[in-house]
Design an enzyme around this catalytic site. Structure first.
Site, PDB file in Angstrom:
ATOM      1  N   GLU A   6       0.818  -1.211   0.000  1.00 20.36           N
ATOM      2  CA  GLU A   6       0.000   0.000   0.000  1.00 20.36           C
ATOM      3  C   GLU A   6       0.854   1.263   0.000  1.00 20.36           C
ATOM      4  O   GLU A   6       0.429   2.316   0.478  1.00 20.36           O
ATOM      5  CB  GLU A   6      -0.970  -0.008   1.197  1.00 20.36           C
ATOM      6  CG  GLU A   6      -1.949  -1.174   1.150  1.00 20.36           C
ATOM      7  CD  GLU A   6      -2.910  -1.217   2.314  1.00 20.36           C
ATOM      8  OE1 GLU A   6      -3.975  -1.818   2.174  1.00 20.36           O
ATOM      9  OE2 GLU A   6      -2.576  -0.636   3.384  1.00 20.36           O
ATOM     10  N   GLU A  28      -6.079  -7.705  -1.537  1.00 18.01           N
ATOM     11  CA  GLU A  28      -6.459  -7.962  -0.147  1.00 18.01           C
ATOM     12  C   GLU A  28      -7.975  -7.894  -0.009  1.00 18.01           C
ATOM     13  O   GLU A  28      -8.565  -6.838  -0.223  1.00 18.01           O
ATOM     14  CB  GLU A  28      -5.852  -6.920   0.807  1.00 18.01           C
ATOM     15  CG  GLU A  28      -4.348  -6.901   0.890  1.00 18.01           C
ATOM     16  CD  GLU A  28      -3.847  -5.876   1.915  1.00 18.01           C
ATOM     17  OE1 GLU A  28      -4.671  -5.404   2.733  1.00 18.01           O
ATOM     18  OE2 GLU A  28      -2.658  -5.549   1.887  1.00 18.01           O
TER      19      GLU A  28
END
Length: 953
Positions: free
Chosen positions: A461, A553
C-alpha cells in the site's frame, strides 16, 4: 568440503548481566554451562524465544500473557541485547578455507571468535560471511560469541495499538509487524536475535557463490536453454587453473536419476580475486515444465556445479533444484487487472496473503512444509509475502517450488509505517537507503533461482522512496528475452549476440512498485483493496461488490475450533461474545477482553450484515459458538472465491484473501490457526478453488461450471438434487452433454426450487459434475440454503436426528507416519416416492435415473480384504442428510482425568466439514505423524452425529 550448520548447543546471556568482554568469552573466560546468567539459547531464533524456552517469560501468545512481558520501549534496548555463545570443532587440511556464515541477524552484531572481533553491519535481511581460516585454532577447538543488538528504532506501542505502533520501526530495514497491527499484538523484543541459519562452510582454494540459473524458451516451449552464471572466488595467492563442471539430472520413478547434461569447462582465476563466469547455454528439447498448483506437475531438475583446481582436486560444489518455467505479467486489456501467464497459459490467481509462520521466528522446515502444503491443499496458486513481514527464507521457497505456489515477494515498505499511516511518519522510508538497497539486492540473490518466485513488489500500500524505487526498477529490469506479451521478441539465433540473462541481477520477473499499483486494486495507489469484514454470501457475486480486476487484499472472519480457544486462553477467555440487539434489528457482538486482545472481529456488521452466527440460533456455549462459526467460515470463504471465479476473465484476473494464517493465536482472517488446525473456511476454499468446479451463483441461482484449465471440458454431466431436512429429495435433475471451453465459466441452468410453492425454508442442494462414461466425479459441491427473509434456525432441532453412519478404514503405518483411507457412508434410507412434486414435468422424467446415478457415483471405495480394514457403524437411528461432518485426530488418554489439549496436529485431510445425503458415500484420506509413545485415535463429529472415537490400532 561443505556446510556444517550450527543450530544446537548455544548459550545466551543478557548483556547487562555479564561484565566480560567478547575477547574474554572466547579466550580465557568462556561459560562453563547454564549457570547464571547463562541459559540455553534458541538459534536460529529470537531473544524472546530463548527466554520462553527457559520459562523466564510466559507464553506471549497465551491469553493476556503478552501484557506481562516488558516491552523494549519501556525496558530500553539494552534489556534485549544478548550474548550468544557456542563452542565448535573445525580442523582444516592444507589449502582449505572456511567461512562463518550468518544468513540473517536482527539487527546488528559483534562477532568474536577465539579473541578476534568482527563487527557485522546493520540490517535484518542480509547475509554475513566472515573468512575465519586464519582464526581457527590448530587443535580444531574454537569458541564463538555474538553480541546481538535490537533494531535502532524499536518504537513505542500506543495504548490503542495501531498499525505498526508509532511507526518508528519503519526507520530501520527490519520487519514492521513487530510493533503490532489490527491483527497482531506487539512482539516485545522486536524479533531481536540470530533468527536464521548459522553455518560453517569449508571449501578448497576456489569457492562458488551466488549462482544464477535462468531458463529461456523458443518454439512454443519446445526448445529451451538453461543459462548459468557463477561467482568464483580464488582465495589462494596463486593463479588457479580450474575445471568447472555442470551436471543436470532429473529424478525418475524408483529414486533413479537421469543425466540430462554433463559438461566441463576450463578456466583460470587470478590470485585473491572474484570473477563472474557465464557458462555456455545448455539446450533442452521439450523439457519437463514446472507448473503452478492445479495446472500441471511441479517438475524440478537438480543442477550441480562443481569446481576442481589443478593440484588440489574438488574445491567446492553447489546444487539446487531448478524448474523450467516462464512467467509473464501485464495489465489485462479486458479487465484492467494484472494478468499472469506461466508457460504461455493464463493463470487465474486465487491465493492468500502471508505474514510469517511464527511471531517468535520458530521457522523449522517441518513447519514450513505444513504451511505451504496447507495452501496447496486449498487449491491456491499464489502466496503474497506482505511487506510488513519477512523476506521469506529459502526453505519457504523450496516448499513453494515443490507444491506449486507462486510467490509475490514484497520488500520492507508499508503505507502505515512509511508515509501513509496515522500519524504520518517516515515519508522518506527507512533512514539508510543504501542499507535498504543492499538488503534488497542480497535478498534477490538469495531467492532468485526458485521457480515459485513470480514477482517483486516495492511495498504494501505504498511505493518506496523515489531513489530506492528507481534503483529497484533498474536492478530488476527485464532481459530482452522476457520483454514480451506472449511472443518472444528475440529469436533463438540471437542467443550469442545478446547478454546472457543469467548475468542480470534478476531480469526474468516483473517489478511492481507497490501492492495497489500497475494492475492491482485501482492501479493508482488509492486505498481500493479490502473489505475486511463479514459479508452477506450472495454479495460476493454481485457486480458492484468490487470494481477492479485484481484485489490484492480482501478478508473476513476466522474463529478457530473450540479446542484451540481452550488451548490458547485461560477459562475466562472461553466466554463467547455478548449479542446486543440494536433498535434496527441488527446485532452488535461484544467480545470478552481476551478475545478483543486477540483481535476478534464480529460475525455481524450492524446496518448491513445480520449476525451470521445467530442465523443458526443463539449460541449457548463455546462449543456451540465455534461450531456455528465454522458453518459461517465455510459459507463465507466459499462464496468469496466462487463469486470471484464466477467472473473469471470477464471482470477479474485474480484475488488474494487477507489472510490465510496468523503468526500467533489471533482470532481473525485465517484458514488454519497457529497450532495448525484447519477451520472450515479452509475446506470452503478447497472446494471453491478446484481447477474444474461446479457451483451455484448465490446472486442469480444459476448453476455454473468453471474450467480454469487449458483443455476443453467435454463428455460431462451435472447432477442436481435438493434435499429436505426430513431426508426427501423433492427436486432432481441431470443435465447431460455439457461442454465448457478452456478457461471459461459457463452458466448452465437456473435452480428454481426456491421459487416453488412447496419450497422448504431450509434445504440442501447437492451438485455433482461427473463423466457419464465412467461416473468419475470431477467436482462435488454441497450447499445449505434458506429462503429469502428466513434463517437457519430449523437446523437447531435437526441436531437431535442422529444420522446413521458406516465407517470403513484402511490404515498404513510407516514409522511415526500414519496414512488412513476412510470411507464414510450415510446409511439413511432414501424416502422419495412417486408423489414428490417437481417444478416441471420435464424434470419428473429424471426420477427413474436417480438411483442409478447415485449408486454408481458413490461406489468408488472398494474393500481390499486386508487385515488393516476396520468397520464401525454409529448408533444413529434417524434419517436424512448427515450434516457438517468433520474428522479430528487425538492422542488416546492415558488418564481419564486428563483435560489438556490432546489433538495431534498437523493433520492433512483430503476433505473435511462435509455432508452426505441419504445413501451417499465419500472417501477421505487422512495423514499425520505421531509423537513417540503416543497412540492416536480418529474422532468423527457432525451437526447431527455425536462424537465417535475410532482407534486406528
Amino acid at each position: 568440503m561443505g556446510k556444517q550448520v550450527l543450530d544446537s548447543g548455544w548459550l545466551a546471556a543478557r548483556s547487562t548481566e555479564l561484565e566480560l568482554t567478547g575477547v574474554q568469552l572466547t579466550t580465557t573466560r568462556p561459560p562453563s554451562g547454564t549457570s547464571a546468567p547463562w541459559i540455553e539459547a534458541v538459534v536460529p531464533g529470537t531473544v524472546l524465544g530463548t527466554l520462553l524456552k527457559n520459562k523466564l517469560v510466559p507464553d506471549p501468545f497465551y491469553g493476556l500473557n503478552n501484557e506481562g512481558i516488558l516491552d523494549i520501549y519501556d525496558s530500553g534496548r539494552e534489556y534485549y541485547t544478548f550474548w550468544f555463545f557456542k563452542s565448535f570443532e573445525c580442523k582444516l587440511s592444507e589449502n582449505q578455507h572456511v567461512s562463518l556464515n550468518f544468513r540473517a541477524i536482527n539487527y546488528s552484531a559483534e562477532v568474536y571468535l577465539n579473541g578476534h572481533k568482527e563487527i557485522l553491519p546493520k540490517g535484518m535481511f542480509r547475509r554475513h560471511s566472515i573468512d575465519i581460516t586464519d582464526i581457527l585454532h590448530p587443535d580444531g577447538k574454537n569458541m564463538l560469541a555474538v553480541l546481538v543488538h535490537p533494531p535502532d528504532h524499536p518504537g513505542q506501542i500506543p495504548p490503542e495499538g495501531g498499525q505498526g505502533g508509532d511507526h518508528e520501526i519503519g526507520k530501520d530495514v527490519a520487519t514492521q509487524y513487530v510493533e503490532g497491527w489490527d491483527w497482531m499484538a506487539p512482539i516485545r523484543d522486536r524479533n531481536t536475535g540470530i533468527w536464521d541459519e548459522v553455518s560453517l562452510y569449508t571449501s578448497g582454494p576456489v569457492k562458488i557463490a551466488d549462482v544464477h540459473l535462468v531458463s529461456s524458451f523458443f518454439d512454443m516451449f519446445r526448445r529451451a536453454y538453461l543459462h548459468s552464471t557463477v561467482e568464483l572466488e580464488n582465495k589462494s595467492s596463486w593463479r588457479a587453473e580450474c575445471s568447472l563442471t555442470i551436471l543436470v539430472t532429473t529424478e525418475l520413478d524408483g529414486d533413479f536419476n537421469l543425466i540430462e547434461y554433463h559438461q566441463t569447462h576450463e578456466l583460470s582465476i587470478p590470485p585473491e580475486s572474484v570473477i563472474q563466469y557465464t557458462l555456455p547455454p545448455l539446450f533442452f528439447y521439450k523439457p519437463n515444465l514446472w507448473w503452478p498448483n492445479g495446472m500441471g506437475k511441479q517438475s524440478l531438475y537438480n543442477v550441480e556445479i562443481t569446481i576442481a583446481v589443478k593440484g588440489f582436486g574438488d574445491s567446492d560444489s553447489w546444487n539446487n533444484k531448478f524448474g523450467f518455467r516462464q512467467i509473464e505479467s501485464a495489465i489485462d486489456e479486458a479487465t484492467g487487472g494484472r494478468l499472469f501467464k506461466v508457460n504461455g497459459q493464463r493463470v487465474f490467481i486465487r491465493g492468500g496473503n502471508w505474514i510469517l509462520s511464527d511471531g517468535l521466528l520458530r521457522l523449522s522446515k517441518k513447519r514450513y512444509m505444513t504451511d505451504i502444503k496447507f495452501h496447496a491443499d486449498m487449491n491456491f496458486n499464489m502466496i503474497r509475502c506482505w511487506g510488513g513481514g519477512l523476506a521469506e527464507r529459502p526453505e519457504f521457497y523450496h516448499y513453494c517450488d515443490i507444491y506449486g505456489l507462486l510467490v509475490w515477494q514484497e520488500f520492507w515498505i508499508t503505507g502505515d509505517c512509511d508515509g501513509r499511516g496515522i500519524p504520518v511518519s517516515n515519508p522518506n522510508g527507512p533512514l539508510d537507503h543504501a542499507l535498504f538497497l543492499h538488503c534488497a539486492r542480497d535478498t534477490i540473490k538469495l531467492l532468485r533461482n526458485h521457480a515459485s518466485l513470480a514477482l517483486w513488489v516495492g511495498g504494501n500500500e505504498q511505493i518506496p522512496p523515489e531513489d530506492i524505487n528507481s534503483a529497484l526498477k533498474n536492478d530488476l529490469k527485464l532481459h530482452p528475452f522476457f520483454k514480451h506479451n506472449g511472443v518472444t521478441v528475440i529469436g533463438e539465433d540471437m542467443l550469442s549476440e545478446t547478454e546472457d540473462p543469467s548475468q542480470y541481477l534478476d531480469g526474468t520477473r516483473v517489478y511492481i512498485q507497490g501492492s495497489m499499483w500497475e494492475g492491482f486494486a485501482n492501479g493508482k495507489g488509492d486505498f481500493t483493496d479490502g473489505p475486511y469484514e463479514i459479508q452477506n454470501p450472495e454479495d460476493f457475486f454481485k457486480d458492484d461488490f468490487y470494481s477492479y480486476g485484481f484485489n490484492p487484499e480482501v478478508g473476513s472472519v476466522g474463529v478457530p475450533v473450540a479446542a484451540t480457544i481452550r488451548a490458547t486462553m485461560p477459562p475466562e477467555g472461553w466466554q463467547i461474545p455478548l449479542f446486543k440487539r440494536l433498535s434496527d434489528g441488527f446485532i452488535e457482538e461484544v467480545p470478552n477482553p481476551i478475545w478483543e486482545y486477540h483481535k476478534y472481529i464480529s460475525y455481524s456488521k450492524p446496518g448491513k450484515v445480520h449476525d451470521q452466527i445467530v442465523l443458526y440460533g443463539q449460541p449457548t456455549n463455546l462449543d456451540d459458538f465455534c461450531e456455528k462459526a465454522q458453518l459461517v467460515n465455510y459459507v463465507q470463504y466459499r462464496a468469496l472465491l466462487e463469486g470471484w471465479t464466477s467472473r473469471m476473465w470477464t471482470k477479474y484476473t485474480g484475488v488474494l484473501i487477507w489472510k490465510t494464517q496468523n503468526p500467533w493465536t489471533g482470532l481473525r482472517g485465517q484458514f488454519y490457526d497457529h497450532l495448525h488446525d484447519q477451520t472450515a473456511g479452509f475446506y470452503g476454499c478447497r472446494c471453491a478453488a478446484e481447477p474444474v468446479h461446479v457451483q451455484l451463483n448465490l446472486a442469480t441461482y444459476f448453476i455454473e461450471v468453471v474450467n480454469t484449465t487449458h483443455e476443453e471440458l467435454s463428455d460431462v454431466a451435472i447432477e442436481v438434487s435438493v434435499w429436505d431436512l426430513d431426508g426427501t429429495c423433492p427436486y432432481y435433475k441431470v443435465i447431460e452433454n455439457v461442454l465448457v471451453s478452456p478457461k471459461k465459466v459457463l452458466p448452465i441452468t437456473e435452480l428454481k426450487y426456491q421459487g416453488s410453492k412447496n419450497a422448504k425454508p431450509v434445504y440442501f442442494v447437492l451438485l455433482k459434475l461427473f463423466r457419464p462414461s465412467n461416473t468419475t466425479i470431477l467436482s462435488r459441491n454441497f450447499y445449505w440454503l434458506r429462503l429469502p427473509g428466513t434463517d437457519f434456525k430449523l437446523l437447531e432441532p435437526y441436531r437431535a436426528i442422529e444420522a446413521p453412519l458406516k465407517l470403513t478404514s484402511e490404515v498404513n503405518i510407516v514409522g511415526s507416519a500414519y496414512k488412513i483411507q476412510m470411507r464414510v457412508q450415510n446409511l439413511s434410507k432414501n424416502l422419495n416416492s412417486e408423489s414428490v412434486n417437481f417444478l416441471a414435468n420435464d424434470e419428473k422424467s429424471d426420477l427413474s435415473k436417480k438411483e442409478g446415478y447415485i449408486s454408481r457415483i458413490c461406489s468408488g471405495f472398494k474393500n481390499s480384504g486386508t487385515d488393516s480394514l476396520r468397520v464401525v457403524e454409529t448408533k444413529g437411528t434417524g434419517s436424512g442428510v448427515a450434516f457438517f461432518l468433520h474428522f479430528s485426530v487425538h492422542a488416546v488418554k492415558k488418564d481419564e482425568n486428563e483435560i489438556e489439549d490432546l489433538r495431534i496436529l498437523p493433520v492433512h485431510y483430503s476433505d473435511n466439514y462435509f455432508s452426505l445425503v441419504p445413501g451417499e458415500t465419500t472417501n477421505i484420506s487422512i495423514s499425520f505423524e505421531v509423537p513417540h509413545g503416543v497412540t492416536p485415535r480418529v474422532s468423527l463429529r457432525g451437526w447431527n452425529c455425536s462424537e465417535e472415537h475410532y482407534s486406528v490400532l
